[in-house]
Design a protein around this motif. Sequence first.
Motif, PDB file in Angstrom:
ATOM      1  N   ALA A 124      62.233  33.962  28.069  1.00 38.16           N
ATOM      2  CA  ALA A 124      60.908  33.389  28.315  1.00 38.16           C
ATOM      3  C   ALA A 124      59.821  34.392  27.932  1.00 38.16           C
ATOM      4  O   ALA A 124      59.932  35.575  28.220  1.00 38.16           O
ATOM      5  N   GLY A 125      58.799  33.925  27.234  1.00 35.29           N
ATOM      6  CA  GLY A 125      57.675  34.753  26.857  1.00 35.29           C
ATOM      7  C   GLY A 125      57.803  35.444  25.516  1.00 35.29           C
ATOM      8  O   GLY A 125      56.876  36.119  25.092  1.00 35.29           O
ATOM      9  N   GLN A 126      58.914  35.306  24.842  1.00 36.92           N
ATOM     10  CA  GLN A 126      59.070  35.934  23.530  1.00 36.92           C
ATOM     11  C   GLN A 126      58.420  35.065  22.452  1.00 36.92           C
ATOM     12  O   GLN A 126      58.306  33.853  22.596  1.00 36.92           O
ATOM     13  N   GLY A 127      58.032  35.705  21.356  1.00 33.30           N
ATOM     14  CA  GLY A 127      57.418  34.994  20.236  1.00 33.30           C
ATOM     15  C   GLY A 127      58.354  34.007  19.573  1.00 33.30           C
ATOM     16  O   GLY A 127      57.930  33.016  18.994  1.00 33.30           O
ATOM     17  N   ALA A 128      59.656  34.273  19.662  1.00 36.84           N
ATOM     18  CA  ALA A 128      60.631  33.353  19.077  1.00 36.84           C
ATOM     19  C   ALA A 128      60.585  31.994  19.764  1.00 36.84           C
ATOM     20  O   ALA A 128      60.908  30.977  19.154  1.00 36.84           O
TER      21      ALA A 128
END
Length: 81
Positions: free
Chosen positions: A55-59
Amino acid sequence: MGIIGTIFIGLIVGLLARFLKPGDDSMGWIMTILLGIGGSLAATYGGQALGIYQAGQGAGFIGALVGAIVLLVVYGLIKRN
């Protein structure tokens, strides 16, 4: 990010997906946004469940965009038939 954040990202992703997907879409903006939200929810929670990203990653944003484009294509194919 909670469900509200995911829905907000889905609004943005739906608009971007419509802009990036080639071809003529005769659906309205509300349907595009709803498909964007659906793609965002499916790709965000699906990608996290499969362990592809956290959660919260650019991916997650890229996954949501791809999910929304896939939903727009599928919707277009179903509507065409």
